[in-house]
Design a protein around this motif. Structure first.
Motif, PDB file in Angstrom:
ATOM      1  N   TRP A   1       8.516  21.418  -3.509  1.00  0.00           N
ATOM      2  CA  TRP A   1       7.389  20.793  -2.830  1.00  0.00           C
ATOM      3  C   TRP A   1       6.778  21.764  -1.825  1.00  0.00           C
ATOM      4  N   ILE A   2       7.616  22.439  -1.053  1.00  0.00           N
ATOM      5  CA  ILE A   2       7.128  23.415  -0.077  1.00  0.00           C
ATOM      6  C   ILE A   2       6.397  24.556  -0.774  1.00  0.00           C
ATOM      7  N   LEU A   3       6.948  25.040  -1.878  1.00  0.00           N
ATOM      8  CA  LEU A   3       6.334  26.133  -2.629  1.00  0.00           C
ATOM      9  C   LEU A   3       4.955  25.747  -3.151  1.00  0.00           C
TER      10      LEU A   3
ATOM     11  N   LEU B   1      12.735  19.503  -2.544  1.00  0.00           N
ATOM     12  CA  LEU B   1      12.048  19.855  -1.301  1.00  0.00           C
ATOM     13  C   LEU B   1      11.550  21.300  -1.325  1.00  0.00           C
ATOM     14  N   ALA B   2      12.357  22.206  -1.850  1.00  0.00           N
ATOM     15  CA  ALA B   2      11.944  23.611  -1.940  1.00  0.00           C
ATOM     16  C   ALA B   2      10.732  23.760  -2.856  1.00  0.00           C
TER      17      ALA B   2
ATOM     18  N   ASP C   1       3.029  23.173  -2.239  1.00  0.00           N
ATOM     19  CA  ASP C   1       2.122  22.812  -1.155  1.00  0.00           C
ATOM     20  C   ASP C   1       1.577  24.062  -0.474  1.00  0.00           C
ATOM     21  N   GLY C   2       2.404  25.074  -0.295  1.00  0.00           N
ATOM     22  CA  GLY C   2       1.947  26.325   0.295  1.00  0.00           C
ATOM     23  C   GLY C   2       0.890  27.001  -0.554  1.00  0.00           C
ATOM     24  N   ARG C   3       1.095  26.970  -1.852  1.00  0.00           N
ATOM     25  CA  ARG C   3       0.090  27.550  -2.752  1.00  0.00           C
ATOM     26  C   ARG C   3      -1.225  26.781  -2.681  1.00  0.00           C
TER      27      ARG C   3
ATOM     28  N   ARG D   1      -3.012  27.653   0.552  1.00  0.00           N
ATOM     29  CA  ARG D   1      -3.623  28.988   0.462  1.00  0.00           C
ATOM     30  C   ARG D   1      -4.901  28.957  -0.371  1.00  0.00           C
TER      31      ARG D   1
END
Length: 58
Positions: A26-28, A23-24, A30-32, A35
């Protein structure tokens, strides 16, 4: 008795740790990606509505 459950307890902790790590990541990633998409849209001249610069809070 405690040794018979040790494998299941360790497996549960391991599965939880793997799930949280995935999950961490995926969040990383997806955030990139978001952006990058925002930068591409702003380069094309599409601006965010929150960046209107009116200063009246709308």
């Amino acid at each position: 008795m405690a040794d018979t459950h040790a494998f299941f307890i360790a497996a549960a902790y391991g599965a939880s740790a793997v799930s949280i790590a995935l999950l961490a990541l995926w969040i990383l990633f997806d955030g990139r990606a978001v952006r990058r998409q925002l930068a591409a849209m702003e380069a094309r001249g599409i601006r965010r509505r929150s960046n209107t610069g009116t200063g009246d809070g709308r």
